[in-house]
Design an enzyme around this catalytic site. Structure first.
Site, PDB file in Angstrom:
ATOM      1  N   CYS A  84     -16.092   6.139  -9.219  1.00 39.14           N
ATOM      2  CA  CYS A  84     -15.710   4.719  -9.376  1.00 39.14           C
ATOM      3  C   CYS A  84     -16.903   3.825  -9.695  1.00 39.14           C
ATOM      4  CB  CYS A  84     -15.000   4.227  -8.129  1.00 39.14           C
ATOM      5  SG  CYS A  84     -13.576   5.234  -7.729  1.00 39.14           S
ATOM      6  N   HIS A  86     -14.937  -3.219  -7.569  1.00 38.82           N
ATOM      7  CA  HIS A  86     -14.092  -2.051  -7.854  1.00 38.82           C
ATOM      8  C   HIS A  86     -12.743  -2.262  -7.165  1.00 38.82           C
ATOM      9  CE1 HIS A  86     -12.473   1.855  -8.246  1.00 38.82           C
ATOM     10  NE2 HIS A  86     -12.717   2.238  -7.005  1.00 38.82           N
ATOM     11  N   ASN A 142      -6.023   2.114  -8.288  1.00 40.00           N
ATOM     12  CA  ASN A 142      -7.436   2.462  -8.441  1.00 40.00           C
ATOM     13  C   ASN A 142      -7.600   3.302  -9.699  1.00 40.00           C
ATOM     14  OD1 ASN A 142      -9.988   3.562  -8.279  1.00 40.00           O
ATOM     15  ND2 ASN A 142      -9.827   4.178  -6.128  1.00 40.00           N
TER      16      ASN A 142
HETATM   17  N1  ACO Z   1       2.773   6.229   3.284  1.00 37.86           N
HETATM   18  C1  ACO Z   1       3.016   6.246   4.617  1.00 37.86           C
HETATM   19  N2  ACO Z   1       2.108   6.702   5.507  1.00 37.86           N
HETATM   20  C2  ACO Z   1       0.925   7.125   5.037  1.00 37.86           C
HETATM   21  C3  ACO Z   1       0.610   7.121   3.667  1.00 37.86           C
HETATM   22  C4  ACO Z   1       1.599   6.663   2.781  1.00 37.86           C
HETATM   23  N3  ACO Z   1       1.394   6.622   1.450  1.00 37.86           N
HETATM   24  N4  ACO Z   1      -0.640   7.594   3.511  1.00 37.86           N
HETATM   25  C5  ACO Z   1      -1.110   7.890   4.727  1.00 37.86           C
HETATM   26  N5  ACO Z   1      -0.166   7.610   5.640  1.00 37.86           N
HETATM   27  C6  ACO Z   1      -0.243   7.774   7.078  1.00 37.86           C
HETATM   28  C7  ACO Z   1      -1.216   8.861   7.472  1.00 37.86           C
HETATM   29  O1  ACO Z   1      -0.587  10.118   7.416  1.00 37.86           O
HETATM   30  C8  ACO Z   1      -1.566   8.438   8.878  1.00 37.86           C
HETATM   31  O2  ACO Z   1      -0.534   8.879   9.731  1.00 37.86           O
HETATM   32  P1  ACO Z   1      -0.890   9.475  11.207  1.00 37.86           P
HETATM   33  O3  ACO Z   1      -1.569   8.355  11.907  1.00 37.86           O
HETATM   34  O4  ACO Z   1       0.455   9.847  11.727  1.00 37.86           O
HETATM   35  O5  ACO Z   1      -1.793  10.632  10.939  1.00 37.86           O
HETATM   36  C9  ACO Z   1      -1.512   6.909   8.841  1.00 37.86           C
HETATM   37  O6  ACO Z   1      -0.778   6.580   7.672  1.00 37.86           O
HETATM   38  C10 ACO Z   1      -2.875   6.250   8.764  1.00 37.86           C
HETATM   39  O7  ACO Z   1      -3.652   6.907   7.775  1.00 37.86           O
HETATM   40  P2  ACO Z   1      -5.069   6.383   7.397  1.00 37.86           P
HETATM   41  O8  ACO Z   1      -5.689   7.289   6.388  1.00 37.86           O
HETATM   42  O9  ACO Z   1      -5.850   6.119   8.646  1.00 37.86           O
HETATM   43  O10 ACO Z   1      -4.675   4.987   6.723  1.00 37.86           O
HETATM   44  P3  ACO Z   1      -5.631   3.855   6.229  1.00 37.86           P
HETATM   45  O11 ACO Z   1      -5.264   2.588   6.844  1.00 37.86           O
HETATM   46  O12 ACO Z   1      -7.093   4.257   6.307  1.00 37.86           O
HETATM   47  O13 ACO Z   1      -5.268   3.754   4.688  1.00 37.86           O
HETATM   48  C11 ACO Z   1      -6.145   4.496   2.561  1.00 37.86           C
HETATM   49  C12 ACO Z   1      -5.433   4.888   3.860  1.00 37.86           C
HETATM   50  C13 ACO Z   1      -5.292   3.501   1.838  1.00 37.86           C
HETATM   51  C14 ACO Z   1      -6.372   5.728   1.720  1.00 37.86           C
HETATM   52  C15 ACO Z   1      -7.516   3.845   2.890  1.00 37.86           C
HETATM   53  O14 ACO Z   1      -8.184   4.644   3.818  1.00 37.86           O
HETATM   54  C16 ACO Z   1      -8.386   3.637   1.690  1.00 37.86           C
HETATM   55  O15 ACO Z   1      -8.093   2.840   0.830  1.00 37.86           O
HETATM   56  N6  ACO Z   1      -9.554   4.315   1.658  1.00 37.86           N
HETATM   57  C17 ACO Z   1     -10.538   4.070   0.615  1.00 37.86           C
HETATM   58  C18 ACO Z   1     -10.207   4.696  -0.677  1.00 37.86           C
HETATM   59  C19 ACO Z   1     -11.289   4.282  -1.661  1.00 37.86           C
HETATM   60  O16 ACO Z   1     -11.768   3.182  -1.626  1.00 37.86           O
HETATM   61  N7  ACO Z   1     -11.759   5.121  -2.510  1.00 37.86           N
HETATM   62  C20 ACO Z   1     -12.900   4.603  -3.281  1.00 37.86           C
HETATM   63  C21 ACO Z   1     -13.308   5.274  -4.311  1.00 37.86           C
HETATM   64  S1  ACO Z   1     -12.093   6.272  -5.140  1.00 37.86           S
HETATM   65  C22 ACO Z   1     -12.965   7.252  -6.265  1.00 37.86           C
HETATM   66  O17 ACO Z   1     -14.174   7.314  -6.269  1.00 37.86           O
HETATM   67  C23 ACO Z   1     -12.193   8.141  -7.200  1.00 37.86           C
END
Ligand code: ACO
Length: 348
Positions: A135, A275, A305
């Site tokens: 990214c 980003h 993204n």
């Molecule tokens: N729908 C419903 N529930 C979901 C989903 C979904 N799509 N995805 C995850 N969950 C659940 C998980 O299973 C978890 O359940 P559990 O507690 O029973 O295990 C719960 O939601 C919480 O999961 P987290 O991963 O802790 O959720 P979080 O609030 O962190 O959000 C996310 C996840 C959106 C992926 C976030 O962590 C994020 O945006 N991370 C950064 C991603 C990023 O910025 N990448 C940057 C670069 S990308 C690149 O370089 C290609």
């Protein structure tokens, strides 16, 4: 022009680029973008995995993403974005000295997708190569091209960020499939005597976190064989929660570095273009930098993204919608797999 073995003489065809004075600046003179027509909404994703529109919007801010159709590739969107940027800049493809394309989803492992774009554009004079910084790729490319231009090694260049991430997304994994989208953005960067242009660029990496966000196959550790497919190693593997925390910290540092290098503070920024990965990451950084909502440009609700494409896609949208005014100070800030992070400050 297409070289043949008979007429290609590498010594004869090499021409030094004319040097200009020491005060040469690198200026963005055109922006362009392109996305697939096909749109996948959160409601569509509800039919694929156990998720909800409400969860995706609350946790990410994303409402829909564009997805490449059969026969559309990274080079397809990269070429269209580049054509739009060239048209805005009034630069002809054969005037280009350099094409740098950032992607983690190239058409082929080799040749570089930049070479395919060079051919599509008929940019016969341009050297063309890809870079891989996830990214952060577009800002890495911008940093590189700025140096080529400032040293006189190039006068006119294209920097492109382009991805077809939908082909490396596991559409049965709810943790990742709602996050990503396809598309491309491009800028033309030209040598200029004008004080305006790219004021600074900063790039950083920390490979000790490489396995927080990566594609396990199809490089030579896990080559493209049956087992790699069966074990789903061709798909994006991300520890989202860890990435989230590191992204906020690293993007804040990169933004502050850019401001400090130019003796500026958050209030001097007209537009902050980060980003576009997650609305919550953007809001957290905006808050840490003391920015108000008016200063922060966000379009991730419509594209998701798009990795290396996200910043040039957002820049093109801001530019074409008239949001960017002459003399505006724009702060770019990125974070991605590698881990990599980067910033750039531009006077428009
Ligand atoms: N729908 C419903 N529930 C979901 C989903 C979904 N799509 N995805 C995850 N969950 C659940 C998980 O299973 C978890 O359940 P559990 O507690 O029973 O295990 C719960 O939601 C919480 O999961 P987290 O991963 O802790 O959720 P979080 O609030 O962190 O959000 C996310 C996840 C959106 C992926 C976030 O962590 C994020 O945006 N991370 C950064 C991603 C990023 O910025 N990448 C940057 C670069 S990308 C690149 O370089 C290609």
């Amino acid at each position: 022009m297409r070289f043949t073995c008979n007429n290609w003489n590498p010594i004869k065809s090499w021409r030094p680029v004319k040097k200009v004075g020491l005060m040469v600046h690198a200026k963005i003179t055109g922006t362009g973008s392109a996305v697939p027509d096909k749109v996948l909404t959160n409601n569509d994703i509800e039919k694929l995995v156990d998720t909800s529109d409400e969860w995706i919007i609350t946790r990410t801010g994303i409402k829909q993403r564009h997805i490449a159709a059969e026969g559309e590739y990274t080079s397809t969107f990269a070429t269209r974005a580049a054509e739009n940027a060239l048209q805005m800049a009034g630069v002809k493809p054969d005037e280009l000295d350099l094409i740098v394309l950032a992607t983690v989803t190239p058409d082929f492992p080799f040749p570089a997708t930049a070479c395919l774009v060079q051919n599509n554009l008929r940019a016969s004079k341009a050297a063309a190569f890809d870079i891989s910084a996830a990214c952060s790729g577009f800002l890495y490319g911008l940093a590189m091209v700025e140096k080529f231009i400032r040293t006189g090694a190039a006068r006119k260049a294209l920097v492109i960020g382009a991805e077809v991430l939908s082909r490396i997304v596991d559409w049965t994994d709810r943790n990742t499939c709602c996050l990503f989208g396809d598309g491309a953005g491009a800028v033309v960067v030209e040598a200029s005597e004008d004080e305006k242009g790219i004021l600074s660029t900063h790039i950083h990496s920390d490979g000790s976190y490489w396995d927080l966000l990566y594609q396990p196959g199809t490089g030579n550790r896990n080559p493209a064989v049956r087992k790699t497919l069966d074990e789903k190693l061709i798909y994006i593997n991300m520890q989202g929660n860890e990435v989230f925390k590191l992204a906020v910290r690293a993007m804040e540092e990169a933004a502050l570095e850019a401001l400090a290098a130019n003796n500026l503070s958050g209030s001097d920024i007209n537009i902050f273009i980060p980003h576009q990965a997650n609305r919550r990451i953007i809001d957290a950084i905006g808050k840490r930098l003391g920015l108000n909502g008016e200063q922060v440009f966000v379009n991730l609700e419509r594209y998701g993204n798009t990795s290396s494409a996200s910043i040039p896609l957002a820049l093109d949208e801001a530019n074409r919608s008239g949001k960017i005014k002459d003399d505006d100070i724009i702060l770019f800030d990125a974070f991605g797999g590698g881990l990599t992070w980067s910033s750039a400050l531009v006077r428009w």
